[in-house]
Design an enzyme around this catalytic site. Structure first.
Site, PDB file in Angstrom:
ATOM      1  N   GLU A 196      28.958  11.714 -48.817  1.00 40.16           N
ATOM      2  CA  GLU A 196      28.816  12.052 -50.195  1.00 40.16           C
ATOM      3  C   GLU A 196      27.551  11.541 -50.801  1.00 40.16           C
ATOM      4  O   GLU A 196      26.941  10.412 -50.384  1.00 40.16           O
ATOM      5  CB  GLU A 196      30.338  11.061 -51.029  1.00 40.16           C
ATOM      6  CG  GLU A 196      31.352  11.462 -50.582  1.00 40.16           C
ATOM      7  CD  GLU A 196      32.455  10.528 -51.496  1.00 40.16           C
ATOM      8  OE1 GLU A 196      32.107  10.133 -52.327  1.00 40.16           O
ATOM      9  OE2 GLU A 196      33.569  10.577 -51.144  1.00 40.16           O
ATOM     10  N   GLU A 246      37.583   6.190 -47.349  1.00 40.63           N
ATOM     11  CA  GLU A 246      37.738   4.586 -48.272  1.00 40.63           C
ATOM     12  C   GLU A 246      39.059   3.977 -47.967  1.00 40.63           C
ATOM     13  O   GLU A 246      39.807   3.791 -49.030  1.00 40.63           O
ATOM     14  CB  GLU A 246      37.597   4.964 -50.022  1.00 40.63           C
ATOM     15  CG  GLU A 246      35.912   5.473 -50.156  1.00 40.63           C
ATOM     16  CD  GLU A 246      35.759   5.995 -51.430  1.00 40.63           C
ATOM     17  OE1 GLU A 246      34.662   5.676 -52.064  1.00 40.63           O
ATOM     18  OE2 GLU A 246      36.487   6.659 -52.048  1.00 40.63           O
TER      19      GLU A 246
END
Length: 964
Positions: free
Chosen positions: A478, A409
Site C-alpha cells: 500500500e 494487518e
C-alpha cells in the site's frame, strides 16, 4: 443445534473439500433471485423450524439474493476502519446479533439428472447455517470464500426447500476487520451443480515457461481418468499427471495475456479451461515472471458498488478493469479477501498481475496492543489454514495470480506461519506475501505499506533491515493513499522503483471510493460515508479513498497515476527526442507515434513519427521532425497510441505522451503605464480601474464590478492536510490562517502609480505578512506588482500564497494558456500538459465526496473569464501563475461535508496564486516532501488585467481551436 456454533472459532462443518472454481457441461442452476426473508434481532429470537416444508413464511419480506439485507431496508450499513463495532471478547459476539433467515422453494428442470450434486455458496457474511429439504447441511464461515455441500441424495423434483440462517456476527467476524462497510447476507452467487459420476472432481493446471528456450510445459494433476486437450498446441487426451512439452509457446503476461483454449475432460464431463504459460520465481533478490523483473504499477481493489455494496455486477467489474488498463494500471492486490472468481477470469483475459489475498484481517486487536489476537491463538489454527486452503484451491488455475497473500494487518503469529507453510507445500510455483511478517520468517517478499521515500531509498540501497529481509524483493503493498485530493509524491516513488532493482513497485490505496448512493430531503444525490447511517462507532470519510469515485468516474489522481506510470517515456533531450521503454516485457512495436506542434496552444502542424521498435528497458534518440517557424511560445507534443484495437481500448488510445518546448515566449509586452491616479470625492480612478480611496481595493474594471484582489493564504484543507499525527491543517488553524485580518497601512498615489501598503495577520498572534500592491495603467490595461514579505516568526507552512477576488457570476466560461486540462498541484502535476484549454467554471470543480480544495490549474501565461456574450476579463502573468475559479468561497468549501452543501453564490471567486502547498499522502502515509512545502518567504507576482469587450454579434469569444 445450539447457537454455540456462531461463537466457535472453527471454520464450520459439513462442507465438501475445496476445489477449483469451474463450470462444465454438466447441468447447473443459478438460485439467485427473490427469496423470502426475515430479520430477527438475535440468534435466540429467530423462529424455529424454518427448514420444514410446512413452515409458513407468508409474513416474511422478499429479498434479492445475492444481496445485503442492510441495503434492502433491514438495518443499516456501518463503516469502521480498525475498531471492531462490537466488544472485543474473542470468540464471543453480542447477544444482540441480527440474524437473517432466507428461504427459497425451487423445482428441478425436467432433464435434471439423478445422482450427485453440490450446492455452492460463493459468499455468505458472516456465518451461515444451511438446510435443504429439512436436512441440515452444515455451517459455513469465511465470508468471502466458497463453500460446497453434497446434496444429490436430498434433491427432489418439485418443491425443494432451501433455508439459510445468516448471522451478522460470529467468531469469524474477528478475522474480517477489513476497513470496509459491515454488510451482511448471501452476497455472492448460489448455484446447484450436477456432479456426474466419473466426472471431473478437481484439477490443477501447471503450465510453466522456460524463457531461455521458449518451451512450455503442461501438466494437469487430477483423478485417474481425467485428460486434457489443447488443440492449438497439438495436445489431445493427455492423461492427468503426465508432462507435455511444447516448443515455442507464447507465454502469458500482464502485458501480453496469451491464453490457450483447452478442455479438461472425462467420458462424463467436459470442462473448458484457458491456459496461460508462465513461471514465477524469486531470483537474485528480484521477483521475476518468465525470467524478467516486473514492476507492479498496481492498485488495491475492494469489491464495491454504491447501491449494492459487495454485490458487484459483472459490467462494473469489466468497467473497473478496462479503466485500469486505460490508465496504465498493471496489477491488482485483492484487498483484503479473494474477489468474486469471475474477476480473476477477467484479469486472465485482460492482463493484470494479481496478488490474491486471503480473507483474514484482525486489525482491531492493534488497539489492544495485539493482546488476544487470533493469529497466535491455537483455537483459530484450523480457521487460518482453512481460509488459505479454500482460496488457493479455488484460484490456483489463474495465470494472473502471481502471489498468494496470507491476509492483511493481522499482526503475526503461529497461525499465519502455519498458513504460509501449507501454501508453500501446496503450491511451490508462487511466492507467499504478507506485510505483517516484517522479518520475512515465513514469506518470500519484503512488503511494507506507506513507507516514506527515504525509507524506500534505504531499502533499495540494501542498508535497511536484517540480511534475510535485504535479500528479498521489496514491494509497497500500500502506498500513495488516494483519499480526496491527492496523493502527491507518486513521481518520486516511481523514480525509486527505477533506481533500485529490488524495489518492484507497489499498489496505490485504493481503487475506489466506497460512497453509498443516497438522496437528501430535497432529492439531491450525494454519496454517504461512515456516520451517515447513525453508527455510534465509525471512521467517517476514511472509506472515501479511491482513484475513482463510487460511480466509477476517474478522479484527477487516476490521470496522474496514468502519466507517472506510463510504460513509455517521451522526453526532449538536447534538441532531440528520446523514447524510453518502461514495459516489463513488450517492445513498442504495438504503438503508433504522432506529433503535433502548437503555437500558444493552437495547432500549427502535425504528423506521424517513425520510431523503430524499442525493446523493454531500452531507449532510442530521434531527431525532431521538421517543424515550421513560430513566433509565440510553442510546444511539440508527441503521443504513443495503440496501433490496433485491444479488449480494453480502441486503436488510437493514448498510452503515453511527452512535451518539449520548441520556441520560448516572446518578451513581455511593455508595462501598462501612462495613466495617472485620479481622485474624486467618492472614488479613485486609474486607467480602466476604479478603487476605494480608503482601502485601495479595486471595485470596478472597465465597467465590470469586481471585489479585490486581496492577499489570500488559506485553502479548504484536503484530507491529506487533515491527516497524520501532526496534521498541517491543525498547524494552519493554530496559526489563524483561516481568519486573517487585513490592515491598510497606506493608500498612496505615487506619480503614475497607486501604491497600497497592507499587513495581513491572524488575531491574537504576532506574525503576519506584509503585502504591497503597486498599480499602474494605460488606457486599456491595469497592471499589478505584488510584493509580499513575512513579518515575525512564522510557525508553519502556508496553505497558499496569492490573491483572491470576486467577479460577476455571469463570467462562467474560462479559457487559459498553461497546464491542463485537469487540476494540478506542486507534487501532483505530471498529467497536466501545456496547451490552451477551455471549460466552464462549474466544470473546473472536482466534486470530491468530502469537499476540499480542488480545481487548481497551474503554470498559466494568461487566463480569460467571460460571459455568454464574450465580455469579461483577461489576466496575463509576467511569470506563470495558478488559478482556481468557483462559485463559493474557500471558507464555504472548508465548512462543507457533502457536495450538496455547496450552493452557488452570486459571484465567482477567483484565486490567482503564486503557489500552493503540496498535497502529500498524510491521510495515511508520508506528508509533503520538503521541496513541495510552501514556506513563508518573500515573493512577488506581476499580473496585467484587461477588460474584454463583448464579441461581435455571431462571433464566438474564442475563434481559434484550442489544444486537443
Amino acid at each position: 443445534m445450539p447457537s454455540s456454533y456462531v461463537e466457535d472459532p472453527a471454520p464450520g462443518h459439513g462442507s465438501s473439500a475445496p476445489r477449483s472454481a469451474f463450470r462444465s457441461d454438466a447441468p447447473a442452476i443459478g438460485l439467485g433471485g427473490s427469496w423470502r426473508f426475515l430479520l430477527s434481532p438475535a440468534v435466540d429470537a429467530a423462529p424455529e423450524g424454518i427448514e420444514r416444508d410446512d413452515f409458513d413464511d407468508g409474513g416474511w419480506a422478499d429479498l434479492q439474493v445475492p444481496g445485503h439485507w442492510q441495503l434492502a431496508g433491514h438495518g443499516a450499513p456501518a463503516y469502521t476502519n480498525v475498531r471492531y463495532p462490537f466488544p472485543v471478547d474473542p470468540p464471543h459476539v453480542p447477544s444482540d446479533n441480527p440474524t437473517g433467515d432466507h428461504r427459497l422453494v425451487f423445482d428441478l428442470p425436467d432433464d435434471w439428472p439423478d445422482g450427485p450434486a453440490v450446492l455452492r455458496f460463493d459468499g455468505i457474511d458472516s456465518c451461515g447455517r444451511v438446510w435443504l429439504n429439512g436436512a441440515e447441511l452444515g455451517v459455513t464461515k469465511g465470508s468471502r470464500l466458497p463453500t460446497e455441500f453434497d446434496v444429490g441424495a436430498l434433491l427432489r423434483r418439485r418443491g425443494n426447500v432451501l433455508a439459510v440462517r445468516v448471522h451478522q456476527w460470529s467468531a469469524g467476524s474477528y478475522l474480517e476487520d477489513q476497513d470496509m462497510w459491515w454488510l451482511s447476507g448471501i452476497f455472492r452467487d448460489v448455484t446447484l451443480l450436477a456432479r456426474p459420476a466419473g466426472g471431473v472432481r478437481d484439477f490443477t493446471v501447471d503450465a510453466g515457461y522456460d524463457h531461455l528456450t521458449g518451451r512450455g510445459t503442461l501438466r494437469v494433476d487430477a483423478d485417474s481418468g481425467v485428460r486434457v486437450s489443447v488443440p492449438e498446441l497439438g495436445i489431445v487426451g493427455l492423461p492427468a499427471g503426465q508432462l507435455a512439452e511444447v516448443a515455442d509457446v507464447e507465454p502469458w503476461s500482464a502485458e501480453a495475456p496469451r491464453l490457450y483454449e483447452g478442455e479438461i475432460h472425462t467420458e462424463a464431463e467436459r470442462v473448458p479451461v484457458r491456459i496461460g504459460f508462465r513461471t514465477v520465481a524469486v531470483e537474485d533478490g528480484q521477483l521475476k515472471v518468465n525470467g524478467r523483473r516486473i514492476v507492479f504499477r498496481g492498485v488495491n481493489r475492494h469489491e464495491f458498488h454504491p447501491e449494492s455494496g459487495r454485490v458487484v455486477p459483472r459490467e462494473f467489474a469489466v468497467a473497473d478493469i478496462e479503466l485500469m488498463k486505460r490508465h496504465n494500471v498493471n496489477a491488482v492486490r485483492t484487498s483484503h479477501y479473494p474477489p468474486d472468481s469471475a474477476f480473476l477470469d477477467l484479469c486472465d483475459t485482460y492482463g493484470l498481475w494479481v496478488i490474491d489475498e486471503n480473507d483474514v484481517e484482525t486489525h482491531g486487536f492493534s488497539e489492544l496492543d495485539w493482546q488476544g489476537n487470533p493469529s497466535d491463538d491455537p483455537r483459530w489454527a484450523d480457521a487460518y489454514v482453512d481460509r488459505m486452503r479454500r482460496m488457493v484451491e479455488r484460484d490456483k488455475n489463474h495465470p494472473s495470480v502471481v502471489m498468494w497473500s496470507l491476509g492483511n494487518e493481522a499482526g503475526t503469529g503461529r497461525n499465519l506461519a502455519a498458513a504460509a507453510e501449507w501454501t508453500h507445500r501446496r503450491d511451490p510455483t508462487r511466492p507467499v506475501h504478507y506485510e505483517g511478517d516484517t522479518d520475512c520468517s515465513y514469506t518470500d517478499v519484503h512488503s511494507r505499506m506507506y513507507a516514506s521515500h527515504d525509507e524506500v531509498d534505504r531499502i533499495g540501497q540494501g542498508v535497511e533491515g536484517p540480511e534475510r529481509v535485504r535479500e528479498r524483493p521489496f514491494i509497497l503493498c500500500e502506498f500513495g493513499h488516494a483519499m480526496g485530493n491527492g496523493p502527491g509524491g507518486l513521481l518520486e516513488y516511481r523514480d525509486l522503483f527505477e533506481r533500485h532493482t529490488r524495489c518492484q513497485g507497489g499498489f496505490v490505496w485504493e481503487w475506489l471510493d466506497h460512497g453509498m448512493a443516497q438522496h437528501d430531503a430535497e432529492g439531491r444525490a450525494y454519496f454517504a460515508y461512515g456516520g451517515d447511517f447513525g453508527e455510534p462507532l465509525h471512521d467517517g470519510n476514511f472509506v472515501i479513498d479511491g482513484l475513482v469515485r463510487p460511480d466509477r468516474t476517474p478522479s484527477p489522481a487516476l490521470a496522474e497515476f496514468a502519466k507517472v506510470f506510463e510504460p513509455v517515456r517521451i522526453t526532449g533531450v538536447d534538441g532531440a527526442l528520446r523514447v524510453t521503454n518502461h514495459y516489463d516485457i513488450l517492445s513498442t512495436e504495438h504503438l503508433d507515434f504522432s506529433w503535433v506542434l502548437e503555437e500558444e496552444g493552437i495547432e500549427v502542424a502535425h504528423g506521424a513519427l517513425t520510431v523503430p521498435p524499442v525493446a523493454a528497458g531500452a531507449a532510442t534518440d530521434l531527431p525532431l521532425p521538421g517543424l515550421p517557424a513560430t513566433a509565440k511560445e510553442s510546444w511539440l507534443t508527441v503521443r504513443a497510441a495503440l496501433g490496433a484495437d485491444t479488449p480494453w481500448a480502441r486503436a488510437g488510445h493514448v498510452v503515453a505522451w511527452g512535451q518539449t518546448r520548441t520556441a520560448p515566449a516572446p518578451a513581455p509586452a511593455a508595462p501598462a503605464t501612462g495613466a495617472a491616479p485620479h481622485l474624486t470625492a467618492t472614488e479613485l480612478r486609474l486607467g480602466p480601474g476604479v478603487f476605494d480611496p480608503l482601502t485601495g481595493r479595486l471595485t470596478a474594471l472597465g465597467g465590470l464590478p469586481v471585489e479585490g484582489p486581496r492577499l489570500d493564504l488559506w485553502r479548504a484543507p484536503t484530507d491529506n492536510d487533515r491527516g497524520s499525527d501532526d496534521p498541517e491543517e491543525a498547524r494552519w488553524r493554530a496559526a489563524g490562517l483561516h481568519r486573517l485580518q487585513h490592515r491598510v497601512v497606506a493608500v498612496e498615489p505615487l506619480g503614475d502609480a497607486l501604491v497600497v501598503r497592507t499587513r495581513a495577520a491572524p488575531p491574537g498572534l504576532g506574525f503576519g505578512m506584509r503585502a504591497d500592491y503597486r498599480w499602474s495603467a494605460d488606457g486599456q490595461r491595469l497592471r499589478l506588482d505584488l510584493d509580499v514579505h513575512p513579518d515575525g516568526a512564522w510557525p508553519c507552512t502556508l496553505p497558499r500564497l496569492g490573491l483572491r477576488m470576486a467577479l460577476p457570476a455571469a463570467l462562467g466560461a474560462a479559457e487559459w494558456f498553461g497546464r491542463g486540462p485537469g487540476e494540478a498541484y506542486a507534487d501532483s502535476r505530471q498529467a497536466a500538459r501545456v496547451g490552451r484549454f477551455t471549460g466552464t467554471v462549474d466544470a473546473l470543480q472536482t466534486p470530491y465526496v468530502f469537499p476540499q480544495e480542488n480545481g487548481n490549474r497551474i503554470d498559466l501565461r494568461w487566463l480569460r473569464l467571460t460571459s455568454d456574450d464574450g465580455a469579461g476579463l483577461r489576466v496575463d502573468g509576467e511569470a506563470p501563475f495558478a488559478f482556481t475559479a468557483r462559485r463559493w468561497t474557500s471558507e464555504q468549501l472548508d465548512a462543507a461535508t457533502r457536495t450538496t452543501d455547496l450552493v452557488p453564490g452570486d459571484t465567482i471567486v477567483l484565486n490567482l496564486d503564486l503557489a500552493q502547498n503540496g498535497l502529500g499522502s498524510a491521510s495515511c502515509g508520508p506528508g509533503v516532501l520538503p521541496q513541495y512545502r510552501l514556506q513563508p518567504e518573500s515573493a512577488s507576482l506581476t499580473l496585467t488585467f484587461t477588460p474584454q469587450p463583448p464579441s461581435p454579434a455571431g462571433t464566438p469569444a474564442a475563434e481559434e481551436t484550442p489544444s486537443r
